[in-house]
Design a protein around this motif. Structure first.
Motif, short mmCIF file in Angstrom:
data_model
loop_
_atom_site.label_atom_id
_atom_site.label_comp_id
_atom_site.label_asym_id
_atom_site.label_seq_id
_atom_site.Cartn_x
_atom_site.Cartn_y
_atom_site.Cartn_z
N VAL A 59 26.95 -71.93 -27.04
CA VAL A 59 27.27 -73.18 -27.74
C VAL A 59 28.78 -73.31 -27.93
O VAL A 59 29.36 -74.39 -27.76
CB VAL A 59 26.56 -73.24 -29.11
CG1 VAL A 59 27.05 -74.43 -29.93
CG2 VAL A 59 25.05 -73.32 -28.91
N THR A 60 29.43 -72.18 -28.26
CA THR A 60 30.89 -72.19 -28.43
C THR A 60 31.59 -72.56 -27.13
O THR A 60 32.53 -73.37 -27.11
CB THR A 60 31.39 -70.82 -28.91
OG1 THR A 60 30.73 -70.48 -30.14
CG2 THR A 60 32.90 -70.83 -29.13
N GLN A 61 31.13 -71.97 -26.02
CA GLN A 61 31.71 -72.29 -24.72
C GLN A 61 31.53 -73.76 -24.39
O GLN A 61 32.48 -74.44 -23.97
CB GLN A 61 31.06 -71.44 -23.63
CG GLN A 61 31.65 -71.69 -22.25
CD GLN A 61 30.88 -70.97 -21.14
OE1 GLN A 61 29.67 -71.09 -21.03
NE2 GLN A 61 31.60 -70.22 -20.32
N ALA A 62 30.33 -74.28 -24.59
CA ALA A 62 30.06 -75.68 -24.30
C ALA A 62 30.89 -76.60 -25.19
O ALA A 62 31.40 -77.63 -24.73
CB ALA A 62 28.57 -75.96 -24.49
N PHE A 63 31.06 -76.22 -26.46
CA PHE A 63 31.84 -77.04 -27.39
C PHE A 63 33.28 -77.19 -26.91
O PHE A 63 33.83 -78.29 -26.88
CB PHE A 63 31.81 -76.42 -28.78
CG PHE A 63 32.66 -77.16 -29.79
CD1 PHE A 63 32.16 -78.28 -30.44
CD2 PHE A 63 33.95 -76.75 -30.08
CE1 PHE A 63 32.93 -78.97 -31.37
CE2 PHE A 63 34.73 -77.43 -31.00
CZ PHE A 63 34.22 -78.55 -31.63
N PHE A 64 33.90 -76.08 -26.50
CA PHE A 64 35.30 -76.14 -26.08
C PHE A 64 35.47 -76.78 -24.71
O PHE A 64 36.53 -77.33 -24.40
CB PHE A 64 35.93 -74.74 -26.10
CG PHE A 64 36.31 -74.29 -27.47
CD1 PHE A 64 37.43 -74.82 -28.09
CD2 PHE A 64 35.54 -73.37 -28.16
CE1 PHE A 64 37.79 -74.42 -29.37
CE2 PHE A 64 35.89 -72.96 -29.44
CZ PHE A 64 37.02 -73.48 -30.05
N ILE A 65 34.43 -76.73 -23.87
CA ILE A 65 34.49 -77.43 -22.59
C ILE A 65 34.44 -78.94 -22.82
O ILE A 65 35.09 -79.71 -22.12
CB ILE A 65 33.33 -76.97 -21.67
CG1 ILE A 65 33.61 -75.55 -21.16
CG2 ILE A 65 33.16 -77.93 -20.48
CD1 ILE A 65 32.49 -74.97 -20.32
N HIS A 66 33.69 -79.36 -23.85
CA HIS A 66 33.54 -80.79 -24.14
C HIS A 66 34.50 -81.29 -25.21
O HIS A 66 34.47 -82.47 -25.54
CB HIS A 66 32.11 -81.08 -24.61
CG HIS A 66 31.07 -80.98 -23.54
ND1 HIS A 66 30.77 -82.02 -22.69
CD2 HIS A 66 30.27 -79.95 -23.16
CE1 HIS A 66 29.81 -81.64 -21.85
NE2 HIS A 66 29.49 -80.39 -22.12
#
Length: 218
Positions: free
Chosen positions: A100-107
């Protein structure tokens, strides 16, 4: 009911689909991924340090330019370390919180508010059908209707596109009017070259974004 009964048994460890590379292709993939990340870090940090330390560049145009390397550093740092780790350790697992953290910073540069709607939904799957975590991949883990998320996501994209394109068109019109009113040909030429470069980069970004949206709607 079966889907909901299985929700509590879903592991917090997710499995990434990965690149499906043969053993002999893993070392070169690891090398080029690491090299690419180092180059991205070096170029963006160099640009940031140059603008910050050079007082002559402390102007609105260059201060706005700071957004580009910052976004690039956030996105690449969210993406590359996980890929490099997976290639080095030959593993495809990731914790849900890390995903979720990775996806958050990608978006984060666009529609990271989307995760407020995502995190409220129960999961019944643990396979990420991608090489990294993003919002559409996480939505595929959900075992309930995601129509609200899809509609909200598409509306957000549409509103952002209308505002962005409208602002760019308005800005270009103002630049063109100023260029044609300016009698100096060198000034017009320089302004038009700058606008053309920006327009090309923007169109490439738009095409890539459109391809990404379409690929998740198949």
């Amino acid at each position: 009911m079966n889907n909901f009964s299985n929700v509590s048994y879903v592991s917090s460890t997710l499995t990434l689909q990965g690149f499906d590379l043969s053993p002999e292709n893993i070392p070169p993939a690891f090398f080029f991924a690491t090299l690419g990340y180092i180059i991205i870090l070096f170029c963006n940090l160099l640009l940031l340090i140059t603008i910050i330390l050079n007082k002559s560049l402390h102007e609105p145009m260059y201060l706005l330019l700071l957004n580009l390397p910052i976004n690039d550093l956030l996105g690449s740092t969210a993406l590359f370390p996980q890929i490099i780790k997976d290639l080095f350790l030959e593993t495809r697992t990731i914790q849900f919180s890390t995903c979720v953290t990775q996806a958050f910073f990608i978006h984060i540069y666009a529609t990271a508010v989307l995760f407020i709607l995502l995190l409220r939904l129960p999961r019944c799957r643990s396979l990420i059908t991608n090489t990294y975590c993003d919002n559409p991949s996480l939505l595929q883990l959900v075992c309930v209707n995601t129509a609200i998320n899809n509609i909200y996501g598409l509306m957000t994209v549409a509103v952002c596109q209308v505002l962005t394109v409208g602002l760019i068109v308005f800005t270009y019109l103002q630049i063109l009017i100023a260029c044609f009113r300016n009698k100096r040909s060198d000034t017009r030429s320089k302004a038009l070259q700058t606008c053309a470069t920006h327009l090309i980069v923007f169109l490439i970004f738009e095409c890539l974004g459109l391809f990404t949206v379409i690929s998740y709607r198949d």
